[in-house]
Motif scaffolding. Structure first.
Motif, short mmCIF file in Angstrom:
data_model
loop_
_atom_site.label_atom_id
_atom_site.label_comp_id
_atom_site.label_asym_id
_atom_site.label_seq_id
_atom_site.Cartn_x
_atom_site.Cartn_y
_atom_site.Cartn_z
N GLU A 58 0.80 -1.21 0.00
CA GLU A 58 0.00 0.00 0.00
C GLU A 58 0.85 1.28 0.00
OE1 GLU A 58 1.22 -1.01 4.02
OE2 GLU A 58 0.23 -2.20 2.46
N ALA A 59 2.10 1.17 0.44
CA ALA A 59 2.99 2.34 0.47
C ALA A 59 3.85 2.44 -0.78
CB ALA A 59 3.87 2.28 1.71
N GLY A 60 3.68 1.48 -1.71
CA GLY A 60 4.47 1.49 -2.94
C GLY A 60 5.76 0.70 -2.85
N MET A 61 6.00 0.03 -1.73
CA MET A 61 7.19 -0.80 -1.58
C MET A 61 7.06 -2.05 -2.44
SD MET A 61 10.07 -0.83 0.37
CE MET A 61 9.69 -0.15 1.98
N VAL A 62 8.12 -2.39 -3.15
CA VAL A 62 8.12 -3.56 -4.03
C VAL A 62 8.76 -4.73 -3.30
CG1 VAL A 62 8.82 -4.49 -6.26
CG2 VAL A 62 8.32 -2.04 -6.03
N TRP A 63 8.06 -5.86 -3.24
CA TRP A 63 8.56 -7.07 -2.61
C TRP A 63 8.71 -8.13 -3.71
CZ3 TRP A 63 9.51 -7.12 2.67
CH2 TRP A 63 9.02 -6.01 3.38
N TYR A 64 9.83 -8.83 -3.70
CA TYR A 64 10.07 -9.81 -4.76
C TYR A 64 10.71 -11.07 -4.22
CZ TYR A 64 14.74 -7.72 -4.39
OH TYR A 64 15.95 -7.25 -3.90
N SER A 65 10.46 -12.16 -4.93
CA SER A 65 11.07 -13.45 -4.59
C SER A 65 12.30 -13.64 -5.47
CB SER A 65 10.06 -14.59 -4.81
OG SER A 65 9.54 -14.57 -6.13
N ASP A 66 13.45 -13.81 -4.82
CA ASP A 66 14.72 -14.04 -5.53
C ASP A 66 14.90 -15.54 -5.67
OD1 ASP A 66 17.31 -14.30 -6.45
OD2 ASP A 66 18.16 -12.80 -5.10
N PHE A 67 14.47 -16.06 -6.81
CA PHE A 67 14.44 -17.50 -7.04
C PHE A 67 15.84 -18.12 -7.02
CE2 PHE A 67 14.19 -21.26 -9.83
CZ PHE A 67 13.09 -21.90 -9.32
N ALA A 68 16.81 -17.43 -7.55
CA ALA A 68 18.16 -18.00 -7.70
C ALA A 68 18.95 -18.04 -6.40
CB ALA A 68 18.94 -17.21 -8.74
N ARG A 69 18.75 -17.04 -5.53
CA ARG A 69 19.60 -16.92 -4.35
C ARG A 69 18.89 -17.32 -3.05
NH1 ARG A 69 20.32 -11.89 -3.23
NH2 ARG A 69 22.18 -12.21 -1.97
N GLY A 70 17.57 -17.55 -3.09
CA GLY A 70 16.88 -17.96 -1.88
C GLY A 70 16.57 -16.84 -0.92
N TYR A 71 16.19 -15.67 -1.44
CA TYR A 71 15.90 -14.52 -0.60
C TYR A 71 14.52 -13.93 -0.88
CZ TYR A 71 20.75 -14.08 1.05
OH TYR A 71 21.96 -14.30 1.64
N LEU A 72 13.97 -13.30 0.15
CA LEU A 72 12.87 -12.36 -0.01
C LEU A 72 13.50 -10.98 -0.03
CD1 LEU A 72 9.83 -11.47 0.12
CD2 LEU A 72 10.10 -11.44 2.62
N GLY A 73 13.13 -10.16 -1.01
CA GLY A 73 13.73 -8.84 -1.13
C GLY A 73 12.70 -7.74 -1.17
N SER A 74 13.12 -6.53 -0.82
CA SER A 74 12.24 -5.37 -0.92
C SER A 74 13.02 -4.22 -1.53
CB SER A 74 11.69 -4.95 0.44
OG SER A 74 12.70 -4.39 1.26
N TYR A 75 12.29 -3.37 -2.25
CA TYR A 75 12.87 -2.18 -2.87
C TYR A 75 11.96 -1.00 -2.61
CZ TYR A 75 14.01 1.24 -6.48
OH TYR A 75 14.31 2.40 -7.15
N ASN A 76 12.53 0.08 -2.10
CA ASN A 76 11.78 1.30 -1.82
C ASN A 76 12.02 2.29 -2.96
OD1 ASN A 76 10.77 3.77 -0.90
ND2 ASN A 76 11.31 3.33 1.23
N PRO A 77 11.05 2.50 -3.84
CA PRO A 77 11.25 3.40 -4.98
C PRO A 77 11.52 4.85 -4.55
CG PRO A 77 9.34 2.00 -5.34
CD PRO A 77 9.73 1.85 -3.92
N LYS A 78 11.04 5.23 -3.36
CA LYS A 78 11.22 6.60 -2.91
C LYS A 78 12.65 6.88 -2.48
CE LYS A 78 6.41 6.92 -1.38
NZ LYS A 78 5.49 7.09 -0.22
N SER A 79 13.27 5.93 -1.80
CA SER A 79 14.64 6.13 -1.30
C SER A 79 15.70 5.41 -2.13
CB SER A 79 14.73 5.66 0.15
OG SER A 79 14.55 4.25 0.22
N GLY A 80 15.26 4.43 -2.92
CA GLY A 80 16.22 3.63 -3.68
C GLY A 80 16.88 2.54 -2.84
N ALA A 81 16.38 2.33 -1.61
CA ALA A 81 17.00 1.36 -0.71
C ALA A 81 16.48 -0.06 -0.95
CB ALA A 81 16.72 1.77 0.73
N PHE A 82 17.39 -1.00 -0.83
CA PHE A 82 17.05 -2.42 -0.91
C PHE A 82 17.24 -3.05 0.47
CE2 PHE A 82 16.56 -3.26 -5.41
CZ PHE A 82 17.23 -2.21 -6.01
N LYS A 83 16.48 -4.12 0.70
CA LYS A 83 16.65 -4.91 1.91
C LYS A 83 16.30 -6.35 1.55
CE LYS A 83 15.61 -4.54 6.86
NZ LYS A 83 14.80 -3.82 7.90
N GLU A 84 16.96 -7.31 2.18
CA GLU A 84 16.65 -8.70 1.85
C GLU A 84 16.79 -9.59 3.07
OE1 GLU A 84 20.95 -9.97 -0.10
OE2 GLU A 84 19.21 -9.66 -1.40
#
Length: 326
Positions: free
Chosen positions: A218-244
């Motif tokens: 709802e805040a525009g944060m993108v959450w994705y499944s990293d199939f190759a590396r075994g991670y859950l990831g997030s990307y904040n389009p407003k700040s450009g920050a990634f977290k996994e």
């Protein structure tokens, strides 16, 4: 200009969080599809709670009534069309991609009638559909394009992804009117302008990352499944920050289908262990849910917010799964 590279690629190193997962009290209830060799690929759910799915192997669109457990099959007009992705539009129409043909299909839930729409030759293997403002958007994985169909005129348009062999895969709407795409063949996400169709690429910090499915909160944060590396990831389009976050099943767990539950948790599939992970965004806690039938792979999920349910296509086992959140 149809598409472009991002003018400035993020340079932030992602924050890595390691969390011990616990077993969830939630369970997966399974509905067996009676048709022999059924291969449910994607699910979708309508406002009425009816669940629709693609039976890719038999080229049927399936209808499951959760109240009775009754399953009804609708054959696609083009034999061996290989229906793949599926979505229920606001008007109740059920749209699917016929992956083995350059076609989209729309099933009328009132009559069961299916109308097919031919796509340009460049869209030879349509993959994931979504509906935005009456238009049907779709990815075309192996052809490395994405497109848009106007059902009123039956005209469609396709755009080529800038990066070669990017394999555009999962596709979702965002609250700001944009459309996000997982570029599974590379370590990139794509943001499409919902009006112009222009695509901007965002590069993930890890070169080995391969995002396969994604959701936007709802805040525009993108959450994705990293199939190759075994991670859950997030990307904040407003700040450009990634977290996994490393998935409970580890680097080889192959995260796949993903969804945001009505309570805000992120649910995603670990394809190799055969488990569903529930991630609490506030606490960062992860819980795991074992899928009863071994061999199930959840390629996609559908959320019924009204009834607090998550629906799963259990590919490889001929079943549909349900998680009751209440």
């Amino acid at each position: 200009m149809l598409s472009r590279y991002a003018r400035k690629l993020p340079t932030l190193i992602p924050a890595l969080v390691l969390i011990a997962a616990t077993s969830s009290p939630l369970t997966v209830v399974e509905y067996e599809i009676p048709r022999e060799r059924a291969f449910p690929h994607d699910p979708a759910v309508g406002a009425d709670g009816i669940v629709w799915y693609t039976d890719q192997a038999n080229s049927f669109i399936g209808r499951l009534d959760p109240a009775t457990g009754k399953i009804t099959d609708y054959p696609t007009p083009t034999p061996a069309s290989g229906p793949h992705g599926i979505v229920v539009a606001p008007d109740g129409g059920v749209w699917y991609t016929a992956q083995r043909t350059s076609k989209l299909g729309r099933l009328d839930p009132k009559t069961g009638h299916i109308e097919e729409y031919s796509l340009p030759a460049a869209a030879r293997d349509p993959h994931t559909p979504l509906v935005r403002k009456g238009m049907v958007w779709f990815t075309v994985q192996q052809s490395n394009v994405y497109g848009r169909l106007d059902p009123r005129t039956k005209e469609s348009k396709v755009w080529t992804v800038p990066t070669n062999r990017a394999l555009p895969y999962g596709m979702v709407n965002a609250p700001d009117g944009s459309i996000w795409v997982a570029l599974f063949g590379t370590n990139k996400l794509g943001r499409i302008d919902g009006e112009s169709g222009e695509l901007r690429e965002i590069t993930l910090p890890q070169s080995g990352a391969r995002p396969r499915r994604l959701v936007v909160d709802e805040a525009g944060m993108v959450w994705y499944s990293d199939f190759a590396r075994g991670y859950l990831g997030s990307y904040n389009p407003k700040s450009g920050a990634f977290k996994e976050w490393l998935s409970p099943g580890g680097a080889s767990s192959a995260p796949y289908g993903i969804a945001i539950a009505p309570d805000g948790r992120i649910f995603y599939d670990e394809a190799r262990p055969g488990t569903i992970v529930a991630f609490d965004r506030k606490s960062g806690q992860m819980e795991t849910i074992k899928i009863p039938t071994p061999g199930s792979i959840v390629r996609n999920m559908a959320v019924d917010s009204t009834r607090s349910r998550i629906w799963l296509a259990l590919s490889g086992t001929g079943r549909i799964g349900k998680i009751e959140l209440k």
